[in-house]
Design an enzyme around this catalytic site. Structure first.
Site, PDB file in Angstrom:
ATOM      1  N   SER A 108       0.830  -1.216   0.000  1.00  0.00           N
ATOM      2  CA  SER A 108       0.000   0.000   0.000  1.00  0.00           C
ATOM      3  C   SER A 108       0.865   1.267   0.000  1.00  0.00           C
ATOM      4  CB  SER A 108      -0.899   0.030   1.235  1.00  0.00           C
ATOM      5  OG  SER A 108      -1.592  -1.167   1.357  1.00  0.00           O
ATOM      6  N   GLY A 109       1.802   1.326   0.942  1.00  0.00           N
ATOM      7  CA  GLY A 109       2.627   2.530   1.067  1.00  0.00           C
ATOM      8  C   GLY A 109       3.594   2.693  -0.093  1.00  0.00           C
ATOM      9  N   GLU A 167      10.359  -5.086  -4.731  1.00  0.00           N
ATOM     10  CA  GLU A 167       9.161  -5.774  -4.202  1.00  0.00           C
ATOM     11  C   GLU A 167       9.201  -7.224  -4.703  1.00  0.00           C
ATOM     12  OE1 GLU A 167       6.231  -5.439  -2.231  1.00  0.00           O
ATOM     13  OE2 GLU A 167       6.091  -7.519  -2.897  1.00  0.00           O
ATOM     14  N   GLN A 171      -5.441  -5.981   1.365  1.00  0.00           N
ATOM     15  CA  GLN A 171      -5.619  -6.793   2.585  1.00  0.00           C
ATOM     16  C   GLN A 171      -6.887  -6.459   3.382  1.00  0.00           C
ATOM     17  OE1 GLN A 171      -1.747  -7.010   4.804  1.00  0.00           O
ATOM     18  NE2 GLN A 171      -0.891  -6.137   2.929  1.00  0.00           N
ATOM     19  N   CYS A 181      -3.951  -3.631  11.502  1.00  0.00           N
ATOM     20  CA  CYS A 181      -5.398  -3.579  11.696  1.00  0.00           C
ATOM     21  C   CYS A 181      -5.825  -4.279  12.987  1.00  0.00           C
ATOM     22  CB  CYS A 181      -6.168  -4.156  10.521  1.00  0.00           C
ATOM     23  SG  CYS A 181      -7.913  -3.670  10.656  1.00  0.00           S
ATOM     24  N   ASP A 195       3.379   0.108   8.027  1.00  0.00           N
ATOM     25  CA  ASP A 195       3.469  -0.858   9.120  1.00  0.00           C
ATOM     26  C   ASP A 195       4.897  -1.130   9.604  1.00  0.00           C
ATOM     27  OD1 ASP A 195       0.776  -1.043   8.597  1.00  0.00           O
ATOM     28  OD2 ASP A 195       0.819  -3.118   7.868  1.00  0.00           O
ATOM     29  N   LYS A 197      -1.578   0.425  13.110  1.00  0.00           N
ATOM     30  CA  LYS A 197      -1.063   0.188  11.759  1.00  0.00           C
ATOM     31  C   LYS A 197      -2.199  -0.185  10.811  1.00  0.00           C
ATOM     32  CE  LYS A 197       3.322  -1.532  13.648  1.00  0.00           C
ATOM     33  NZ  LYS A 197       4.203  -0.421  13.320  1.00  0.00           N
ATOM     34  N   THR A 198      -2.558   0.735   9.905  1.00  0.00           N
ATOM     35  CA  THR A 198      -3.634   0.473   8.932  1.00  0.00           C
ATOM     36  C   THR A 198      -3.319   1.114   7.588  1.00  0.00           C
ATOM     37  OG1 THR A 198      -4.847   2.519   9.428  1.00  0.00           O
ATOM     38  CG2 THR A 198      -5.409   0.591  10.767  1.00  0.00           C
ATOM     39  N   ALA A 224      -5.416   3.027   6.140  1.00  0.00           N
ATOM     40  CA  ALA A 224      -5.915   4.395   6.285  1.00  0.00           C
ATOM     41  C   ALA A 224      -4.814   5.298   6.839  1.00  0.00           C
ATOM     42  CB  ALA A 224      -7.125   4.397   7.210  1.00  0.00           C
ATOM     43  N   CYS A 247     -10.149   2.422  11.508  1.00  0.00           N
ATOM     44  CA  CYS A 247     -10.415   0.989  11.479  1.00  0.00           C
ATOM     45  C   CYS A 247     -11.913   0.758  11.312  1.00  0.00           C
ATOM     46  CB  CYS A 247      -9.903   0.362  12.778  1.00  0.00           C
ATOM     47  SG  CYS A 247     -10.020  -1.417  12.760  1.00  0.00           S
TER      48      CYS A 247
HETATM   49  P1  FAD Z   1       2.039  -3.793   3.002  1.00  0.00           P
HETATM   50  O1  FAD Z   1       0.882  -3.271   2.235  1.00  0.00           O
HETATM   51  O2  FAD Z   1       1.854  -5.074   3.737  1.00  0.00           O
HETATM   52  O3  FAD Z   1       3.261  -3.901   1.997  1.00  0.00           O
HETATM   53  C1  FAD Z   1       4.546  -4.296   2.407  1.00  0.00           C
HETATM   54  C2  FAD Z   1       5.279  -4.799   1.176  1.00  0.00           C
HETATM   55  O4  FAD Z   1       6.665  -4.934   1.470  1.00  0.00           O
HETATM   56  C3  FAD Z   1       4.771  -6.159   0.723  1.00  0.00           C
HETATM   57  O5  FAD Z   1       4.328  -6.089  -0.613  1.00  0.00           O
HETATM   58  C4  FAD Z   1       5.981  -7.075   0.891  1.00  0.00           C
HETATM   59  O6  FAD Z   1       6.062  -8.067  -0.125  1.00  0.00           O
HETATM   60  C5  FAD Z   1       7.131  -6.086   0.785  1.00  0.00           C
HETATM   61  N1  FAD Z   1       8.362  -6.559   1.443  1.00  0.00           N
HETATM   62  C6  FAD Z   1       8.490  -7.262   2.591  1.00  0.00           C
HETATM   63  N2  FAD Z   1       9.784  -7.541   2.820  1.00  0.00           N
HETATM   64  C7  FAD Z   1      10.476  -6.985   1.801  1.00  0.00           C
HETATM   65  C8  FAD Z   1      11.861  -6.932   1.468  1.00  0.00           C
HETATM   66  N3  FAD Z   1      12.803  -7.508   2.227  1.00  0.00           N
HETATM   67  N4  FAD Z   1      12.226  -6.270   0.341  1.00  0.00           N
HETATM   68  C9  FAD Z   1      11.306  -5.669  -0.450  1.00  0.00           C
HETATM   69  N5  FAD Z   1       9.979  -5.704  -0.177  1.00  0.00           N
HETATM   70  C10 FAD Z   1       9.579  -6.345   0.930  1.00  0.00           C
HETATM   71  N6  FAD Z   1      -6.234  -1.342   6.907  1.00  0.00           N
HETATM   72  C11 FAD Z   1      -7.234  -0.418   6.821  1.00  0.00           C
HETATM   73  O7  FAD Z   1      -6.960   0.764   6.641  1.00  0.00           O
HETATM   74  N7  FAD Z   1      -8.549  -0.768   6.935  1.00  0.00           N
HETATM   75  C12 FAD Z   1      -8.905  -2.049   7.132  1.00  0.00           C
HETATM   76  O8  FAD Z   1     -10.097  -2.350   7.196  1.00  0.00           O
HETATM   77  C13 FAD Z   1      -7.885  -3.051   7.219  1.00  0.00           C
HETATM   78  N8  FAD Z   1      -8.202  -4.351   7.418  1.00  0.00           N
HETATM   79  C14 FAD Z   1      -7.209  -5.302   7.401  1.00  0.00           C
HETATM   80  C15 FAD Z   1      -7.566  -6.637   7.570  1.00  0.00           C
HETATM   81  C16 FAD Z   1      -6.602  -7.630   7.517  1.00  0.00           C
HETATM   82  C17 FAD Z   1      -7.009  -9.070   7.721  1.00  0.00           C
HETATM   83  C18 FAD Z   1      -5.250  -7.282   7.268  1.00  0.00           C
HETATM   84  C19 FAD Z   1      -4.198  -8.366   7.152  1.00  0.00           C
HETATM   85  C20 FAD Z   1      -4.881  -5.955   7.136  1.00  0.00           C
HETATM   86  C21 FAD Z   1      -5.845  -4.951   7.215  1.00  0.00           C
HETATM   87  N9  FAD Z   1      -5.527  -3.602   7.117  1.00  0.00           N
HETATM   88  C22 FAD Z   1      -6.528  -2.641   7.088  1.00  0.00           C
HETATM   89  C23 FAD Z   1      -4.113  -3.177   7.226  1.00  0.00           C
HETATM   90  C24 FAD Z   1      -3.474  -2.760   5.924  1.00  0.00           C
HETATM   91  O9  FAD Z   1      -3.609  -3.759   4.947  1.00  0.00           O
HETATM   92  C25 FAD Z   1      -2.000  -2.465   6.167  1.00  0.00           C
HETATM   93  O10 FAD Z   1      -1.863  -1.628   7.287  1.00  0.00           O
HETATM   94  C26 FAD Z   1      -1.348  -1.819   4.968  1.00  0.00           C
HETATM   95  O11 FAD Z   1      -1.366  -2.702   3.894  1.00  0.00           O
HETATM   96  C27 FAD Z   1       0.072  -1.388   5.306  1.00  0.00           C
HETATM   97  O12 FAD Z   1       0.744  -0.964   4.160  1.00  0.00           O
HETATM   98  P2  FAD Z   1       2.331  -1.149   4.057  1.00  0.00           P
HETATM   99  O13 FAD Z   1       2.729  -0.580   2.753  1.00  0.00           O
HETATM  100  O14 FAD Z   1       2.972  -0.647   5.287  1.00  0.00           O
HETATM  101  O15 FAD Z   1       2.528  -2.728   4.070  1.00  0.00           O
HETATM  102  C1  UQ1 Z   2      -8.984   5.050   4.308  1.00  0.00           C
HETATM  103  O1  UQ1 Z   2      -8.500   6.117   3.935  1.00  0.00           O
HETATM  104  C2  UQ1 Z   2      -8.499   3.827   3.793  1.00  0.00           C
HETATM  105  O2  UQ1 Z   2      -7.482   3.845   2.879  1.00  0.00           O
HETATM  106  C3  UQ1 Z   2      -7.823   3.777   1.552  1.00  0.00           C
HETATM  107  C4  UQ1 Z   2      -9.032   2.609   4.236  1.00  0.00           C
HETATM  108  O3  UQ1 Z   2      -8.612   1.385   3.805  1.00  0.00           O
HETATM  109  C5  UQ1 Z   2      -7.853   0.883   3.193  1.00  0.00           C
HETATM  110  C6  UQ1 Z   2     -10.079   2.579   5.184  1.00  0.00           C
HETATM  111  O4  UQ1 Z   2     -10.534   1.490   5.557  1.00  0.00           O
HETATM  112  C7  UQ1 Z   2     -10.599   3.827   5.682  1.00  0.00           C
HETATM  113  C8  UQ1 Z   2     -11.729   3.773   6.647  1.00  0.00           C
HETATM  114  C9  UQ1 Z   2     -10.048   5.031   5.265  1.00  0.00           C
HETATM  115  C10 UQ1 Z   2     -10.553   6.347   5.798  1.00  0.00           C
HETATM  116  C11 UQ1 Z   2     -11.472   6.984   4.804  1.00  0.00           C
HETATM  117  C12 UQ1 Z   2     -12.636   7.565   5.065  1.00  0.00           C
HETATM  118  C13 UQ1 Z   2     -13.439   8.119   3.946  1.00  0.00           C
HETATM  119  C14 UQ1 Z   2     -13.216   7.672   6.418  1.00  0.00           C
END
Ligand code: FAD
Ligand code: UQ1
Length: 443
Positions: free
Chosen positions: A45-46, A67, A75, A193, A329, A337-338, A340, A372
């Protein structure tokens, strides 16, 4: 015959294990040398959002993304997949299709960081030299840290929404459930999350009611935390939901062992070390222990004592190396950690990295915004939104601690589009603008 979804889940499980194995057989022969203006480590995501922002500003190849995964998962949809409301394939796109065309994608792991030399080495032995780096490596799932869990996940009754390898099994288990204990766990580690371990429990409870099995189910939430949720306003609402729906909560209980032959789960009482509670399960939904990714944790100059990227909680700049920023995260930002949170952090990283590139003062401050959507069934959701201080920071001018159909519809139908079409393209920086508009600029 296997359904399309089960086939995908099987392939995902195979890839998951192959990837983990490959990850530990590192061959360190140097191959290609790359250099770039901005290196993004992690294309989740990030990483995707940051890469999209800068690839459109810079020349082709100025942005490199490391990646390892071929597939990008949304997720947050896993919760709905576990409840049978979406399919696994709805949550997945090829990484190639979500990364910006203008960026160079190295399909590899970053394994060694040398921040003093502005250099990263990949698992295949390539080196990448950068001017600036954004780290977005997410969290690592550690199923193997619970005794017996990896094997138990292959047996009936045990499932987890946290991994694409197991998430489709959750709904299969809900369908198969007949009677007994349905146990849901929250580990004794940082998690992504923090609501997800209990969202699936409310969905399961509703599913059992819908299918006439509720009176046969004893629903138990065993959490390592001393509270049901970290923010008082939402914790109070969730405690009421649990009371009304006869869900038993055991606080400070951490899953340490699973015995699939006896269908037993063993929990340590964290307030009384050494004392254990053993429960029989018919269904066991596990939220696994999580940590900073191994390769990051090992880079001692970059991380804090817990292994997370050590960044300023206001600016998201690394505390020691000012050409490095962190998002999401893998950082030690003291917020939940989300995805959002990642969206709101994107604005801060963009503004501060832009300034750092021009050697100007960093203008943006992150307040810890996170959100969340606490799905409480097949048609209701409490939308928690809050900051570093655990103060609600709600977008809509209504009480978001109430269970609402509108918030459920937003989670199910709006968020996926927002994610794929706006966030991953670098256009969604969180709901702050809308919050201000809807509150007439008053918060
Ligand atoms: P990620 O999106 O996990 O990306 C990390 C990336 O780094 C991965 O692609 C991985 O392959 C890569 N990586 C790892 N190690 C290495 C390496 N050594 N070298 C290069 N790349 C590497 N968030 C919400 O906002 N709302 C929700 O409702 C919500 N529900 C969730 C429900 C579940 C069951 C889960 C699992 C997560 C949920 N989340 C939710 C959380 C959200 O998905 C994460 O917080 C978000 O994806 C974090 O983004 P990120 O970029 O930090 O990590
Ligand atoms: C949000 O920005 C976001 O990122 C796209 C989510 O998920 C991946 C969310 O679950 C939520 C709730 C937000 C916050 C956005 C609004 C409109 C409240």
């Amino acid at each position: 015959m296997l359904s399309k979804s089960s086939k995908l889940a099987t392939t995902v499980a195979q890839e998951f294990f192959l990837r983990e194995r490959k990850c530990f057989s590192t061959a360190m022969t140097l191959k290609k040398k790359h250099s770039c203006k901005l290196l993004v480590v992690g294309g989740g995501s990030g990483g995707c959002s940051v890469a999209a922002k800068y690839a459109s500003k810079f020349q082709k190849g100025d942005v490199i993304v490391i990646e390892p995964s071929e597939k990008h998962y949304y997720q947050p949809m896993f919760t709905l997949i576990g409840g049978g409301m979406k399919k696994l394939e709805d949550s997945c796109k090829p990484t190639k299709s979500v990364l910006p065309k203008n960026a160079l994608w190295l399909k590899d792991y970053a394994v060694k960081f040398d921040p003093a030399k502005n250099q990263v080495i990949t698992k295949d032995g390539d080196s990448v030299e950068y001017e600036f780096m954004v780290m977005a490596m997410g969290l690592q799932l550690n199923f193997d840290q619970v005794d017996g869990l990896v094997d138990a996940l292959k047996t009936p009754g045990v499932c987890s929404n946290y991994s694409p390898a197991y998430v489709t099994k959750t709904y299969e288990e809900l369908k198969k459930f007949k009677e007994g204990n349905a146990i849901f766990t929250f580990p004794n580690t940082p998690v992504k999350c923090a609501g997800a371990p209990q969202k699936i429990m409310y969905i399961a409870e509703h599913y059992f009611r819908k299918t006439g099995k509720r009176d046969k189910a004893n629903i138990i939430y065993n959490t390592s935390l001393p509270v049901v949720f970290g923010v008082k306003k939402y914790a109070e609402a969730l405690m009421k939901v649990c009371e009304q729906r006869n869900i038993k909560i055991n606080m400070r209980h951490n899953l340490v062992k699973v015995l699939p032959d006896k269908k037993e789960a063993v929990f340590e009482n964290l307030d009384s070390p050494g004392s254990h509670l053993t429960l029989n399960y018919s269904l066991l939904h596990v939220s696994p222990p999580m940590s900073s990714p191994k390769q990051l944790k090992e880079s001692k100059e970059l991380v804090d004592s817990a292994g997370f990227l050590d960044v300023s909680k206001e600016t998201l700049q690394h505390k020691k190396y000012d050409n490095i920023f962190g998002i999401g995260d893998c950082t030690n930002l003291p917020t939940s950690k989300t995805g959002a949170a990642v969206a709101s952090q994107l604005k801060v990283v963009r503004m501060n990295l832009d300034a750092r590139m021009k050697n100007e003062k960093l203008p943006a401050t992150y307040l810890g915004y996170t959100s969340c959507p606490l799905v409480t069934g097949y048609n209701s959701c409490i939308l928690a939104e809050f900051d570093y201080n655990g103060q609600p920071l709600e977008t809509f001018p209504l009480d978001q601690s109430k269970e609402r159909l509108s918030m459920f519809m937003m989670k199910k139908y709006v968020m996926p589009h927002l994610y794929w079409s706006l966030m991953l393209r670098g256009y969604w920086e969180g709901p702050e603008v809308y919050r201000k508009l809807l509150h007439l600029g008053l918060c």
